[in-house]
Enzyme design. Structure first.
Site, PDB file in Angstrom:
ATOM      1  N   LYS A 565       0.883  -1.181   0.000  1.00 51.17           N
ATOM      2  CA  LYS A 565       0.000   0.000   0.000  1.00 51.17           C
ATOM      3  C   LYS A 565       0.904   1.209   0.000  1.00 51.17           C
ATOM      4  O   LYS A 565       2.113   1.079   0.165  1.00 51.17           O
ATOM      5  CB  LYS A 565      -0.910   0.000   1.234  1.00 51.17           C
ATOM      6  CG  LYS A 565      -0.149  -0.218   2.549  1.00 51.17           C
ATOM      7  CD  LYS A 565      -1.069  -0.237   3.760  1.00 51.17           C
ATOM      8  CE  LYS A 565      -1.775  -1.538   4.003  1.00 51.17           C
ATOM      9  NZ  LYS A 565      -3.222  -1.472   3.859  1.00 51.17           N
ATOM     10  N   LYS A 571      -0.642   4.352   8.142  1.00 47.68           N
ATOM     11  CA  LYS A 571      -0.774   2.946   7.737  1.00 47.68           C
ATOM     12  C   LYS A 571       0.189   2.051   8.508  1.00 47.68           C
ATOM     13  O   LYS A 571       0.064   0.835   8.496  1.00 47.68           O
ATOM     14  CB  LYS A 571      -0.542   2.810   6.235  1.00 47.68           C
ATOM     15  CG  LYS A 571      -1.611   3.505   5.379  1.00 47.68           C
ATOM     16  CD  LYS A 571      -1.299   3.367   3.903  1.00 47.68           C
ATOM     17  CE  LYS A 571      -2.228   4.172   3.012  1.00 47.68           C
ATOM     18  NZ  LYS A 571      -3.525   3.509   2.760  1.00 47.68           N
ATOM     19  N   LYS A 677      -8.857  -7.394  -1.566  1.00 48.76           N
ATOM     20  CA  LYS A 677      -8.192  -8.210  -2.589  1.00 48.76           C
ATOM     21  C   LYS A 677      -7.490  -9.402  -1.945  1.00 48.76           C
ATOM     22  O   LYS A 677      -7.525 -10.520  -2.463  1.00 48.76           O
ATOM     23  CB  LYS A 677      -7.191  -7.356  -3.382  1.00 48.76           C
ATOM     24  CG  LYS A 677      -7.859  -6.221  -4.153  1.00 48.76           C
ATOM     25  CD  LYS A 677      -6.861  -5.174  -4.651  1.00 48.76           C
ATOM     26  CE  LYS A 677      -7.597  -3.879  -4.992  1.00 48.76           C
ATOM     27  NZ  LYS A 677      -6.696  -2.731  -5.175  1.00 48.76           N
TER      28      LYS A 677
END
Ligand code: NBG
Length: 843
Positions: A565, A571, A677
């Site tokens: 990512k 994150k 995903k």
């Protein structure tokens, strides 16, 4: 290689009439024709790229047949159309996806192989259009796939950046940026439509004047004008005839302008103007959830928005629909605030150009737009300094002031006497230097406002847009993101696709809920075995790929623990690497210790000016350098940084993952889509209660999800109490050990300054609560290892994760938008024969 390739023979009767047939032979014929007549090459001189182009054009012909049928139907029926406005469309390669959607992937592979060529090598020739930063742009791409698959009339509108997201290289552990020259060899998927070019004004000033009916009007006298030229890409749905359009705008200089300067003898001045005009669509801003406030960026946004709205007005005219029906013809979705200037632009077009009264224009505008918010990070909220805004868009600023004045009147009536509401809701931030708040403009100008996951939508109502929620609760909705299973399963994971389809039939590809039928198969040992074999084969394939890219050898028997990512502090890639260091330290401290072997795979780009993010990349690579080489580790740990993570690399990564890292600070990740995903492809998630993780966990069941960390409200409470990261450092020996290793230069060849900015930030501020969540994360990772040791249990959980991922198909998301926001419905398309098309033209 291709010496045996037959030359295209004289056209047979059948071939002449069947340029777009889907049979293998017709395809071979078309391929060779294109090699000769499009590429102008014959096998002895043809490059791999020539073959790719010949293949792409053969596929394109088949798309165009569907595209024309679609356009004809929409034009005839005047269908209600979704216009998805997005500054980013991260499409990824088209060829493989189009073959899947056409349903001829295997036949074409065979045709190409029979011609003596390497089909996979040709697929790899395609430079992916990386016209987006990350999740937001990729979401737009998944959405247009689903819109076409669901047969909903739609146009994607955006910018045809000449340079997409930069190409990342890792040099000595650091990120280096290279320009992305994706158009170098041309782009077979687009068709330029200069006949639909439009003019866009910029800068200058406004003047009042009286028109012939003695009405007061405003005229915008721009400083310059640029031309927007549309480049269209057909977007084919899965096994349907619907081919919608992605229309991207390229900026050019107007012809007339050139001449006027030229005539004054200023040739170089004319050329410079031309260059300046073309700059507008030159490059994608590589920021992900950060803003820079640059004039060129505002110009880009306005440019594509104005082009798109003018284009919609043209379509309205072509279909002979009255202006008053604009909002009935088009449902316009604003993908974040990047296109929010559309609210003021549509008002300007309706008032200044079409002379509508304000209240009528405003009614049309608010019925037209809906706004999706994609972030809660305050630093990502777009605002433009008033003076800059006035320079670029003087007329729009006047219109925004007028919208604001009328809006604040409403606010004053509703919240009588409460001036704090006025200043917090105002479209203009007046707390310091004055700014236009784009999110407020989007809210005021839209009939629907949504977040992208349940938690995110709640937090919007409670925090970021609380006052708007209080004012208009009915406008607020949630639309949890989704991803397309065509690209993210069928195309990228053919082994799993085959296994799943052989077990439950192929219906799941268009109806992902059908994956539930896999659930009972968790009790079938043979199926479990096959499932595990697929994952293992994918891991082997990835290991080979990663070896080629990084030189590092991966053990496919180890846990593939993946975090891919954009690199961002929220994150928390640094949380993951701290845990790697902790494992390393344990192994060093206890040479006899055996752990569940792990391969940590990282990938992602950092914004070029985001220094701490770049330092995190360097840290990951530095840790890898030490860990991968240390014989004492006995290959139980490996750290790989996969350079240039993009859509194509994603195709390889997701199917090979065992563990999906979704470790953002709770309350910060709006949704995440990578998480979906991974889940579809059978990875288990280790994650916080953030974004769509919450719903993933709800779907798969708490027992099939590795949860750790503070919840969003706990983070808030800790912040209130006064968070002191140093106390976690002081009381957690393992955390202290690893932080000290970094500080002492252990991972930087003795350089104690290298990681100082990162470590100091963590010790003294740690705005994303890395230290606070460290222990919980490390404990949770231990239970991951424990479960993985039981292969059967892990495989069961893997199957269940995939089986329960139906909710995260973007088909579901698009159905919800269509029903609750757009009121758009399917328009099935019948394929016109070439004869019908030609006859249609003659009439
Ligand atoms: C991103 C969020 C992600 C989300 C995508 C798509 C922006 C501004 N936001 O969490 O960070 O999945 O949008 O909605 O890029």
């Amino acid at each position: 290689m291709a010496t045996t390739m037959p030359l295209p023979i004289a056209d047979t009767e059948a071939a002449a009439h069947d340029r777009t047939a889907l049979t293998k032979d017709a395809f071979k014929h078309a391929f060779l024709d294109n090699l000769f007549y499009v590429q102008g090459k014959f096998p002895a001189l043809a490059t791999q790229n020539d073959y790719y182009q010949a293949l792409a054009y053969a596929v394109r012909d088949r798309l165009l047949q569907r595209w024309i049928s679609t356009a004809a139907a929409y034009t005839k029926q005047g269908s209600r159309t979704v216009a998805y406005l997005s500054a980013e469309f991260l499409m990824g390669p088209h060829l493989g996806n189009n073959l899947i959607n056409l349903g001829i992937h295997d036949e074409v592979r065979q045709a190409i192989t029979e011609l003596g060529l390497d089909f996979d090598a040709l697929l790899q020739q395609e430079e992916e259009p990386g016209l987006g930063n990350g999740g937001l742009g990729r979401l737009a791409a998944c959405f247009i796939d689903s819109l076409a698959t669901l047969e909903i009339p739609a146009l994607g509108y955006g910018i045809r950046y000449e340079f997409g997201i930069f190409h990342q290289e890792i040099v000595d552990g650091w990120q280096m940026e290279r320009t992305d020259k994706w158009l170098k060899f041309g782009n077979p998927w687009e068709i330029v439509r200069p006949e639909w070019a439009v003019e866009v004004k910029l800068g200058g000033h406004t003047e009042q004047y009286k028109d012939e009916h003695d009405r007061l009007r405003v005229r915008w006298v721009p400083h310059k004008t640029v031309v927007g030229v549309p480049y269209d890409t057909p977007i084919l749905g899965y096994r349907v005839n619907t081919a919608n359009t992605l229309r991207l705008w390229k900026s050019e200089a107007p012809e007339s302008f050139d001449f006027s300067v030229f005539n004054r003898g200023d040739y170089y001045g004319a050329v410079n103007q031309k260059v300046a005009s073309e700059n507008l669509s030159k490059v994608l801003y590589p920021n992900d959830e950060q803003i820079q406030g640059k004039a060129l960026r505002l110009e880009q946004q306005y440019f594509f928005v104005s082009c798109s709205l003018q284009d919609m007005l043209r379509i309205l005219r072509v279909q002979k629909l009255p202006l008053e029906k604009f909002h009935e013809k088009f449902a316009v979705q604003l993908n974040d605030t990047h296109p929010a200037i559309a609210v003021a632009e549509l008002m300007r077009l309706l008032i200044d150009d079409y002379l509508l009264p304000w209240h009528e224009a405003w009614a049309i505008t608010t019925k037209t737009f809906a706004y999706t918010n994609h972030t809660l990070l305050p630093e990502a909220l777009e605002r433009w300094q008033l003076d800059l805004f006035a320079k670029v868009l003087p007329r729009h600023l006047e219109i925004i002031f007028e919208i604001n004045a009328r809006f604040l009147d409403e606010v004053r009536i509703r919240f009588f006497g409460d001036e704090s509401k006025v200043s917090s809701l105002s479209l203009i931030d007046e707390s310091g230097p004055r700014y236009v708040r784009m999110a407020h403009l989007a809210c005021v100008g839209s009939h629907a406002i949504n977040g992208v996951a349940a938690l995110h939508s709640e937090l919007l109502k409670q925090d970021l847009l609380r006052d708007f929620y209080e004012l208009w609760p009915d406008r607020f909705q949630n639309k949890t993101n989704g991803v397309t299973p065509r690209r993210w399963m069928v195309l990228s994971n053919p082994r799993l696709t085959k296994l799943v389809s052989s077990a439950i039939g192929p219906g799941w590809i268009k109806d992902l809920d059908q994956l539930r039928k896999l659930e009972p198969l968790t009790d079938d040992a043979v199926f479990r075995q096959k499932w595990a074999e697929v994952k293992f084969a994918n891991k082997c394939e990835f290991a080979e790929f990663a070896k080629g890219r990084t030189g590092i050898t991966l053990d496919p028997h180890s846990i593939f623990d993946v975090q891919v990512k954009r690199i961002h502090e929220y994150k928390r890639q640094h949380l993951t690497i701290l845990h790697v260091m902790a494992l390393y330290h344990r192994l060093k401290a206890n040479p006899n210790l055996s752990i569940q072997p792990r391969t940590f795979i990282f990938g992602g780009k950092a914004a070029p000016a985001y220094h701490i993010a770049k330092l995190i990349i360097k840290l990951i690579n530095s840790v890898g350098e030490v860990v991968n080489r240390d014989p004492a580790i006995r290959d139980q740990l490996k750290v790989v940084y996969l350079p240039n993570f993009n859509v194509s690399n994603g195709h390889k990564v997701y199917p090979a993952a065992d563990l999906s890292e979704q470790v953002s600070t709770a309350g910060k990740e709006a949704s995440g889509t990578g998480n979906m995903k991974f889940q579809m492809n059978g990875a288990l998630t280790i994650g916080t209660m953030d974004g769509a993780n919450v719903e993933i966990r709800e779907q798969v069941g708490a027992e099939n999800f590795f949860l750790f960390g503070l919840k969003a409200d706990e983070i808030g409470a800790l912040r209130e109490r006064g968070y002191r990261p140093m106390s976690f450092y002081g009381s957690n020996p393992e955390l202290r050990e690893v932080i000290d290793l970094i500080r002492n230069g252990f991972f930087s060849r003795g350089d104690i300054d290298l990681f100082k900015p990162l470590i100091d930030g963590l010790m003294h501020h740690d705005p994303y609560f890395v230290f606070a969540d460290f222990q919980s994360y490390a404990d949770c990772q231990q239970s991951v290892s424990n479960v993985y040791a039981d292969k059967e249990a892990w495989t069961r959980m893997s199957i269940l994760n995939s089986a329960r991922s139906g909710l995260f198909s973007s088909d579901r998301t698009i159905r919800e938008y269509s029903r609750d926001i757009w009121q758009a419905s399917p328009v099935p398309i019948r394929l016109l024969t070439q004869e019908e098309v030609k006859v249609g033209f003659m009439q």
